[in-house]
Motif scaffolding. Structure first.
Motif, PDB file in Angstrom:
ATOM      1  N   SER A 189       0.647  -1.347  -0.014  1.00 15.83           N
ATOM      2  CA  SER A 189      -0.008  -0.124  -0.092  1.00 15.83           C
ATOM      3  C   SER A 189       0.868   1.177   0.007  1.00 15.83           C
ATOM      4  CB  SER A 189      -0.906   0.032   1.209  1.00 15.83           C
ATOM      5  OG  SER A 189      -0.341  -0.215   2.365  1.00 15.83           O
ATOM      6  N   THR A 190       2.311   0.943  -0.137  1.00 21.70           N
ATOM      7  CA  THR A 190       2.870   2.236  -0.357  1.00 21.70           C
ATOM      8  C   THR A 190       3.019   2.469  -1.732  1.00 21.70           C
ATOM      9  OG1 THR A 190       5.147   1.200  -0.484  1.00 21.70           O
ATOM     10  CG2 THR A 190       4.322   2.072   1.752  1.00 21.70           C
ATOM     11  N   LEU A 191       2.727   1.607  -2.834  1.00 27.47           N
ATOM     12  CA  LEU A 191       2.836   2.067  -4.431  1.00 27.47           C
ATOM     13  C   LEU A 191       1.573   1.888  -4.731  1.00 27.47           C
ATOM     14  CD1 LEU A 191       5.859  -0.574  -5.486  1.00 27.47           C
ATOM     15  CD2 LEU A 191       5.754   2.172  -5.252  1.00 27.47           C
ATOM     16  N   ILE A 192       0.536   1.063  -4.291  1.00 28.35           N
ATOM     17  CA  ILE A 192      -0.951   0.969  -4.850  1.00 28.35           C
ATOM     18  C   ILE A 192      -1.450   2.104  -3.710  1.00 28.35           C
ATOM     19  CG2 ILE A 192      -2.905  -0.406  -4.895  1.00 28.35           C
ATOM     20  CD1 ILE A 192      -0.949  -2.803  -5.074  1.00 28.35           C
ATOM     21  N   PRO A 193      -2.435   2.973  -4.464  1.00 30.72           N
ATOM     22  CA  PRO A 193      -2.960   4.193  -3.821  1.00 30.72           C
ATOM     23  C   PRO A 193      -4.175   3.395  -2.839  1.00 30.72           C
ATOM     24  CG  PRO A 193      -2.782   4.864  -6.035  1.00 30.72           C
ATOM     25  CD  PRO A 193      -2.203   3.343  -6.148  1.00 30.72           C
ATOM     26  N   VAL A 194      -4.340   4.182  -1.698  1.00 32.90           N
ATOM     27  CA  VAL A 194      -5.053   3.621  -0.725  1.00 32.90           C
ATOM     28  C   VAL A 194      -6.711   3.393  -1.247  1.00 32.90           C
ATOM     29  CG1 VAL A 194      -6.462   4.507   1.423  1.00 32.90           C
ATOM     30  CG2 VAL A 194      -4.130   4.794   1.335  1.00 32.90           C
ATOM     31  N   PRO A 195      -7.100   4.052  -2.130  1.00 31.86           N
ATOM     32  CA  PRO A 195      -8.286   4.018  -2.545  1.00 31.86           C
ATOM     33  C   PRO A 195      -8.493   2.694  -3.652  1.00 31.86           C
ATOM     34  CG  PRO A 195      -8.061   6.103  -2.818  1.00 31.86           C
ATOM     35  CD  PRO A 195      -6.811   5.629  -2.483  1.00 31.86           C
ATOM     36  N   VAL A 196      -7.279   2.418  -4.219  1.00 32.74           N
ATOM     37  CA  VAL A 196      -7.259   1.070  -5.152  1.00 32.74           C
ATOM     38  C   VAL A 196      -7.095  -0.042  -3.935  1.00 32.74           C
ATOM     39  CG1 VAL A 196      -5.994  -0.010  -6.768  1.00 32.74           C
ATOM     40  CG2 VAL A 196      -6.263   2.391  -6.790  1.00 32.74           C
ATOM     41  N   CYS A 197      -6.349   0.098  -3.001  1.00 35.90           N
ATOM     42  CA  CYS A 197      -6.099  -0.999  -1.903  1.00 35.90           C
ATOM     43  C   CYS A 197      -7.522  -1.263  -1.461  1.00 35.90           C
ATOM     44  CB  CYS A 197      -5.222  -0.488  -0.754  1.00 35.90           C
ATOM     45  SG  CYS A 197      -3.516  -0.301  -1.258  1.00 35.90           S
ATOM     46  N   VAL A 198      -8.376  -0.221  -0.856  1.00 36.42           N
ATOM     47  CA  VAL A 198      -9.610  -0.638  -0.428  1.00 36.42           C
ATOM     48  C   VAL A 198     -10.672  -1.280  -1.416  1.00 36.42           C
ATOM     49  CG1 VAL A 198     -11.635   0.520   0.283  1.00 36.42           C
ATOM     50  CG2 VAL A 198      -9.430   1.469   0.784  1.00 36.42           C
ATOM     51  N   GLU A 199     -10.503  -0.939  -2.722  1.00 34.46           N
ATOM     52  CA  GLU A 199     -11.388  -1.583  -3.580  1.00 34.46           C
ATOM     53  C   GLU A 199     -10.928  -3.125  -3.883  1.00 34.46           C
ATOM     54  OE1 GLU A 199     -14.390  -1.926  -6.083  1.00 34.46           O
ATOM     55  OE2 GLU A 199     -13.726  -0.141  -5.375  1.00 34.46           O
ATOM     56  N   VAL A 200      -9.564  -3.404  -3.759  1.00 36.77           N
ATOM     57  CA  VAL A 200      -9.153  -4.546  -4.092  1.00 36.77           C
ATOM     58  C   VAL A 200      -9.553  -5.576  -2.799  1.00 36.77           C
ATOM     59  CG1 VAL A 200      -6.861  -6.192  -3.896  1.00 36.77           C
ATOM     60  CG2 VAL A 200      -7.262  -4.075  -5.452  1.00 36.77           C
ATOM     61  N   ILE A 201      -9.363  -5.170  -1.582  1.00 37.56           N
ATOM     62  CA  ILE A 201      -9.762  -5.721  -0.460  1.00 37.56           C
ATOM     63  C   ILE A 201     -11.121  -6.068  -0.539  1.00 37.56           C
ATOM     64  CG2 ILE A 201      -9.829  -5.972   2.171  1.00 37.56           C
ATOM     65  CD1 ILE A 201      -7.155  -4.312   2.010  1.00 37.56           C
ATOM     66  N   VAL A 202     -12.018  -4.873  -0.984  1.00 41.90           N
ATOM     67  CA  VAL A 202     -13.514  -5.155  -0.678  1.00 41.90           C
ATOM     68  C   VAL A 202     -14.061  -6.232  -1.878  1.00 41.90           C
ATOM     69  CG1 VAL A 202     -15.745  -4.080  -1.142  1.00 41.90           C
ATOM     70  CG2 VAL A 202     -14.190  -2.806   0.232  1.00 41.90           C
ATOM     71  N   THR A 203     -13.444  -6.180  -3.129  1.00 47.10           N
ATOM     72  CA  THR A 203     -13.786  -7.016  -4.041  1.00 47.10           C
ATOM     73  C   THR A 203     -13.327  -8.537  -3.647  1.00 47.10           C
ATOM     74  OG1 THR A 203     -13.014  -5.450  -5.856  1.00 47.10           O
ATOM     75  CG2 THR A 203     -13.376  -7.803  -6.533  1.00 47.10           C
ATOM     76  N   ALA A 204     -12.254  -8.679  -2.970  1.00 50.88           N
ATOM     77  CA  ALA A 204     -11.903 -10.204  -2.705  1.00 50.88           C
ATOM     78  C   ALA A 204     -12.864 -10.515  -1.474  1.00 50.88           C
ATOM     79  CB  ALA A 204     -10.302  -9.982  -2.047  1.00 50.88           C
ATOM     80  N   ALA A 205     -13.302  -9.637  -0.392  1.00 47.74           N
ATOM     81  CA  ALA A 205     -14.144 -10.223   0.637  1.00 47.74           C
ATOM     82  C   ALA A 205     -15.236 -10.518   0.010  1.00 47.74           C
ATOM     83  CB  ALA A 205     -14.081  -8.887   1.682  1.00 47.74           C
ATOM     84  N   GLU A 206     -15.783 -10.079  -0.890  1.00 44.63           N
ATOM     85  CA  GLU A 206     -17.190 -10.207  -1.509  1.00 44.63           C
ATOM     86  C   GLU A 206     -17.116 -11.516  -2.410  1.00 44.63           C
ATOM     87  OE1 GLU A 206     -18.983  -5.595  -1.681  1.00 44.63           O
ATOM     88  OE2 GLU A 206     -18.153  -6.350  -3.380  1.00 44.63           O
ATOM     89  N   ALA A 207     -15.874 -11.791  -2.975  1.00 46.36           N
ATOM     90  CA  ALA A 207     -15.641 -13.111  -3.524  1.00 46.36           C
ATOM     91  C   ALA A 207     -15.774 -14.155  -2.828  1.00 46.36           C
ATOM     92  CB  ALA A 207     -14.566 -12.976  -4.525  1.00 46.36           C
ATOM     93  N   LEU A 208     -15.492 -13.995  -1.611  1.00 47.55           N
ATOM     94  CA  LEU A 208     -15.649 -15.236  -0.516  1.00 47.55           C
ATOM     95  C   LEU A 208     -17.179 -15.652  -0.094  1.00 47.55           C
ATOM     96  CD1 LEU A 208     -12.549 -14.650   1.435  1.00 47.55           C
ATOM     97  CD2 LEU A 208     -12.593 -16.276  -0.602  1.00 47.55           C
ATOM     98  N   ASP A 209     -18.011 -14.786  -0.619  1.00 44.98           N
ATOM     99  CA  ASP A 209     -19.105 -15.111  -0.208  1.00 44.98           C
ATOM    100  C   ASP A 209     -19.727 -16.496  -0.731  1.00 44.98           C
ATOM    101  OD1 ASP A 209     -19.540 -12.756   0.906  1.00 44.98           O
ATOM    102  OD2 ASP A 209     -20.879 -11.763  -0.491  1.00 44.98           O
TER     103      ASP A 209
END
Length: 209
Positions: A189-209
């Protein structure tokens, strides 16, 4: 209920990413809420509880940071004392914190920052375990920018926090928090902007449903 644990080395913006992920997922962000809940159970103040917390400059965090330099991390029977209650051993504080984390995960779900969440909630069905990490040089630069301090101060803060947090997990759980097999997702998260990190994590969390 969605559960995300985030293990973040200092300087990786975990304090920004965690709340943003929780808001997107519609679950509580569980950070200071844990020592507050434990403090309420013990009948002591939040400040006193934080003296036992892995993020604290003094208390348990500082003790473990110094102990990390020894071959074996032990407490040698030393108890932590909380004014107004019976002597509280560090192990008991951690046990009560674990209980609060598990209860919150079961009742509401949540995004849990730190406190060995990937270990404590390892068996929670559908939980996403995330590691935020980056090379020291970039973490120093990001800390200096976000906290408006010198790079020298940032380095000192990072090194102290890294030692304390690593010692906390190694002592109580006998694992290395940097071990990648504990996580489904690792992000710089020092190279990937915070909003993109948030999006990635949210997408991954939702994929585990």
């Amino acid at each position: 209920m969605r559960v995300v644990t985030i293990s973040a080395t200092y300087g990786t913006a975990g304090h920004l990413i965690g709340p943003a992920v929780a808001e997107r997922l519609g679950v509580p962000f569980v950070d200071r809420a844990i020592p507050s809940a434990v403090a309420q159970e013990l009948g002591c103040s939040l400040e006193e509880a934080l003296a036992h917390d892995d993020r604290a400059e003094h208390g348990l965090g500082r003790l473990l940071s110094g102990a990390m330099r020894l071959p074996t991390v032990t407490f040698g029977g030393v108890d932590m004392y909380v004014p107004g209650v019976l002597p509280l051993a560090p192990e008991e504080f951690v046990r009560r914190t674990e209980r609060t984390m598990k209860q919150t995960a079961n009742e509401t779900g949540g995004v849990f920052l730190g406190r060995a969440g990937a270990v404590v909630l390892a068996d929670y069905p559908g939980a996403l375990h995330v590691r935020l990490d980056a090379p020291l040089k970039r973490r120093i630069a990001q800390t200096a920018t976000l906290s408006e301090v010198s790079e020298k101060e940032a380095r000192h803060t990072i090194e102290d926090n890294d030692r304390a947090r690593t010692a906390y997990v190694r002592h109580f759980y006998r694992v290395d928090p940097a071990e990648p097999c504990q996580y489904q997702l690792a992000v710089d998260s020092t190279l990937i902007p915070v909003p993109v990190c948030v999006e990635v994590i949210v997408t991954a969390a939702e994929a585990l449903d």
